[in-house]
Scaffold this active site. Structure first.
Site, PDB file in Angstrom:
ATOM      1  N   GLY A  93       0.971  -1.088  -0.226  1.00  0.00           N
ATOM      2  CA  GLY A  93      -0.136  -0.113  -0.203  1.00  0.00           C
ATOM      3  C   GLY A  93       0.875   1.158  -0.456  1.00  0.00           C
ATOM      4  O   GLY A  93       0.118   2.318   0.080  1.00  0.00           O
ATOM      5  N   GLN A  94       1.712   0.925  -0.165  1.00  0.00           N
ATOM      6  CA  GLN A  94       2.988   2.715   0.337  1.00  0.00           C
ATOM      7  C   GLN A  94       2.876   3.220  -1.105  1.00  0.00           C
ATOM      8  O   GLN A  94       2.770   2.771  -2.617  1.00  0.00           O
ATOM      9  CB  GLN A  94       4.159   2.230   0.066  1.00  0.00           C
ATOM     10  N   VAL A  96       3.302   6.580  -2.076  1.00  0.00           N
ATOM     11  CA  VAL A  96       4.738   7.502  -2.163  1.00  0.00           C
ATOM     12  C   VAL A  96       6.284   7.079  -2.217  1.00  0.00           C
ATOM     13  O   VAL A  96       6.445   6.247  -0.951  1.00  0.00           O
ATOM     14  CB  VAL A  96       4.556   9.127  -1.424  1.00  0.00           C
ATOM     15  N   HIS A 100       8.151   6.501   4.666  1.00  0.00           N
ATOM     16  CA  HIS A 100       7.138   7.734   5.697  1.00  0.00           C
ATOM     17  C   HIS A 100       6.878   6.721   6.651  1.00  0.00           C
ATOM     18  O   HIS A 100       5.908   5.041   6.534  1.00  0.00           O
ATOM     19  CB  HIS A 100       6.565   8.209   5.460  1.00  0.00           C
ATOM     20  N   HIS A 102       3.967   6.698   9.557  1.00  0.00           N
ATOM     21  CA  HIS A 102       2.304   7.567   9.666  1.00  0.00           C
ATOM     22  C   HIS A 102       2.426   7.599  10.952  1.00  0.00           C
ATOM     23  O   HIS A 102       2.629   6.541  11.963  1.00  0.00           O
ATOM     24  CB  HIS A 102       1.064   6.438   8.811  1.00  0.00           C
TER      25      HIS A 102
HETATM   26  P1  AMP Z   1       1.315   5.908   1.804  1.00  0.00           P
HETATM   27  O1  AMP Z   1      -0.234   5.180   1.585  1.00  0.00           O
HETATM   28  O2  AMP Z   1       1.741   5.125   2.946  1.00  0.00           O
HETATM   29  O3  AMP Z   1       2.585   5.803   0.852  1.00  0.00           O
HETATM   30  O4  AMP Z   1       1.164   6.584   1.960  1.00  0.00           O
HETATM   31  C1  AMP Z   1       1.133   8.176   1.426  1.00  0.00           C
HETATM   32  C2  AMP Z   1       0.870   9.870   2.241  1.00  0.00           C
HETATM   33  O5  AMP Z   1       0.927  10.818   1.845  1.00  0.00           O
HETATM   34  C3  AMP Z   1      -0.848   9.271   2.062  1.00  0.00           C
HETATM   35  O6  AMP Z   1      -1.553   9.546   3.466  1.00  0.00           O
HETATM   36  C4  AMP Z   1      -1.471  11.202   1.490  1.00  0.00           C
HETATM   37  O7  AMP Z   1      -2.200  11.811   2.031  1.00  0.00           O
HETATM   38  C5  AMP Z   1      -0.155  11.884   1.620  1.00  0.00           C
HETATM   39  N1  AMP Z   1       0.703  12.742   1.086  1.00  0.00           N
HETATM   40  C6  AMP Z   1       0.617  12.904  -0.446  1.00  0.00           C
HETATM   41  N2  AMP Z   1       1.212  13.499  -1.202  1.00  0.00           N
HETATM   42  C7  AMP Z   1       1.202  14.468  -0.222  1.00  0.00           C
HETATM   43  C8  AMP Z   1       1.159  15.974   0.667  1.00  0.00           C
HETATM   44  N3  AMP Z   1       1.647  16.566  -0.668  1.00  0.00           N
HETATM   45  N4  AMP Z   1       1.261  16.653   2.049  1.00  0.00           N
HETATM   46  C9  AMP Z   1       1.405  15.869   2.665  1.00  0.00           C
HETATM   47  N5  AMP Z   1       1.086  14.383   2.709  1.00  0.00           N
HETATM   48  C10 AMP Z   1       0.256  13.862   1.057  1.00  0.00           C
END
Ligand code: AMP
Length: 144
Positions: A93-94, A96, A100, A102
């Site tokens: 589910g990554q 980005v 990171h 959460h």
């Molecule tokens: P994941 O699904 O663990 O990769 O989480 C990626 C997270 O990044 C998601 O919860 C998004 O809402 C968050 N996200 C994406 N773009 C941004 C942004 N520009 N600023 C802050 N959070 C973001």
């Protein structure tokens, strides 16, 4: 990395609401929060997979997360508990590609849930758990 949204945030090229920054890690609010105060803790250097994050940096991520969680708990935000989670790889589910962690504050009645389909103990007898534990331990020894 030039096309990484979190690298752009770290270089102040796109906006973010920072809660913490030091030489190694940074933390800012998630743009699509699960609940108010949903924070992402990221390494300052681009790294997609958690296993490739410098171990001391990984430690800094968790140290910062603990600190930030204490701050959220002291704040006026509702936070009876929290989910700390890290999705590593697209299959997990990554979304980005910049590792990171959460920190998602939780409170009763928030309508959120954590969903995993846990295995049945009958299909995971002790012998199977022991076999898997041995295999991971063996690999740990070879990594040391
Ligand atoms: P994941 O699904 O663990 O990769 O989480 C990626 C997270 O990044 C998601 O919860 C998004 O809402 C968050 N996200 C994406 N773009 C941004 C942004 N520009 N600023 C802050 N959070 C973001």
């Amino acid at each position: 990395m030039s096309n990484c949204v979190f690298c752009k945030i770290l270089k102040n090229e796109i906006p973010a609401s920072f809660v913490y920054r030091n030489a190694t890690v940074s933390a800012f609010l998630d743009i699509h929060p699960i609940n108010p105060g949903h924070v992402l803790v990221v390494p300052n250097n681009h790294c997609k997979r958690f296993a490739d994050v410098e171990p001391s940096t990984a430690g800094e991520m968790f140290k910062a997360a603990q600190h930030i969680l204490k701050a959220i708990q002291k704040s006026s935000l509702p936070c009876e508990g929290a989910n700390l989670f890290l999705s590593d790889g697209e299959v997990a589910g990554q979304e980005v590609g910049h590792s990171h962690l959460h920190i998602a504050p939780r409170f009763s009645g928030d309508g959120q849930h954590v969903g995993f389909n846990h295995g049945d103990p009958d299909s995971n007898p002790r012998s199977e758990l022991d076999r898997i534990a041995k295999e991971i331990s063996r690999q740990l020894t070879s990594l040391a």
